[in-house]
Design a protein around this motif. Sequence first.
Motif, PDB file in Angstrom:
ATOM      1  N   GLU A  25      79.844  41.341  63.947  1.00 59.44           N
ATOM      2  CA  GLU A  25      80.877  41.966  64.782  1.00 59.44           C
ATOM      3  C   GLU A  25      82.239  41.918  64.096  1.00 59.44           C
ATOM      4  O   GLU A  25      83.014  42.875  64.143  1.00 59.44           O
ATOM      5  N   ALA A  26      82.512  40.795  63.418  1.00 57.04           N
ATOM      6  CA  ALA A  26      83.804  40.642  62.744  1.00 57.04           C
ATOM      7  C   ALA A  26      83.950  41.601  61.566  1.00 57.04           C
ATOM      8  O   ALA A  26      85.070  41.970  61.195  1.00 57.04           O
ATOM      9  N   THR A  27      82.834  42.014  60.980  1.00 56.97           N
ATOM     10  CA  THR A  27      82.891  42.912  59.816  1.00 56.97           C
ATOM     11  C   THR A  27      82.797  44.380  60.203  1.00 56.97           C
ATOM     12  O   THR A  27      83.090  45.250  59.386  1.00 56.97           O
ATOM     13  N   SER A  28      82.399  44.669  61.430  1.00 54.12           N
ATOM     14  CA  SER A  28      82.111  46.056  61.812  1.00 54.12           C
ATOM     15  C   SER A  28      83.338  46.949  61.818  1.00 54.12           C
ATOM     16  O   SER A  28      83.229  48.168  61.667  1.00 54.12           O
ATOM     17  N   GLU A  29      84.522  46.366  62.011  1.00 53.08           N
ATOM     18  CA  GLU A  29      85.736  47.173  62.111  1.00 53.08           C
ATOM     19  C   GLU A  29      86.321  47.536  60.758  1.00 53.08           C
ATOM     20  O   GLU A  29      87.256  48.339  60.688  1.00 53.08           O
ATOM     21  N   HIS A  30      85.793  46.949  59.688  1.00 52.02           N
ATOM     22  CA  HIS A  30      86.360  47.186  58.358  1.00 52.02           C
ATOM     23  C   HIS A  30      85.253  47.650  57.408  1.00 52.02           C
ATOM     24  O   HIS A  30      84.359  46.881  57.067  1.00 52.02           O
ATOM     25  N   PRO A  31      85.286  48.897  56.965  1.00 55.93           N
ATOM     26  CA  PRO A  31      84.202  49.429  56.127  1.00 55.93           C
ATOM     27  C   PRO A  31      84.120  48.797  54.743  1.00 55.93           C
ATOM     28  O   PRO A  31      83.083  48.888  54.095  1.00 55.93           O
ATOM     29  N   SER A  32      85.178  48.181  54.276  1.00 58.84           N
ATOM     30  CA  SER A  32      85.178  47.593  52.924  1.00 58.84           C
ATOM     31  C   SER A  32      85.326  46.080  53.003  1.00 58.84           C
ATOM     32  O   SER A  32      86.130  45.472  52.302  1.00 58.84           O
TER      33      SER A  32
END
Length: 263
Positions: free
Chosen positions: A219-226
């Motif tokens: 969830e923490a990574t889903s908002e940032h594509p890179s």
Amino acid sequence: MARTLAHQLDRPLLVVTAVDPLLAEAGRAKYGNQFADENAASDLARFLLEGDAVAQDFTTLVEIGAPAESLLRAAHEHHASLIVVGTRGLGRTKRLFFGSTALKILRSTDRAVLAVPHAADAHAARFDHIVCGIDFSEPSLNAARAAVELGRCLSAPVHLVHAVARIAVPQTWDALAVSAVDQRVAEATSRLKEVATTLGGATPSVSVQVGDVADVIAEATSEHPSTLIVLGLDGRDGHRPGTHAYRILIEAKAPVMAVPRPK
């Protein structure tokens, strides 16, 4: 992905391929001593140049031997600071989907490993966000230090994440369970903020979520594509990779940097 990171860090890139010893011996017996080496080197260079244009110089190396051992040996001999491997195995079950070569390297390495899943965006221009999972063990704190240093080098913000497990209780005890979880979240948040202030450099942002570790990090990574995920490699039980790290490595759609405990 290795090219992306090497370019961002202005570091040299060594690309390694391993030739099976029996195949190499057969080639030498029939075509001469340099057959396997020369053909493998030619195939590797062609493979690299057929893809995207190479952003910077790279060196190729052909090793004779098993893939994991060959890559570990090359990393040691060339003083590599990071090993980059793909994680998609050749097995047909989920258990074997994580490549055996990557797993062998993770179990034996003395340096950081960047595990790149098949779903990762290999064409990402740069890593612009770093998420580090923290369980307050020494391996995870060491990973946090590595994440902050990498964030400094990449000019990328670092986000520390901690997961608080749900408490399974009979329904009549739900209110007590919620109260206990809320208290654990508050305590973990305070502790995580304290950790963040001790890491040096720009203070990372922090968050504590209720749920499974892998789900919370996803969830923490889903908002940032890179996004680049950073984890400690050694588990609390002494196994490598630890239980949580292994699940994240299997399921993550973003690249995962696993950092071993310093010797």
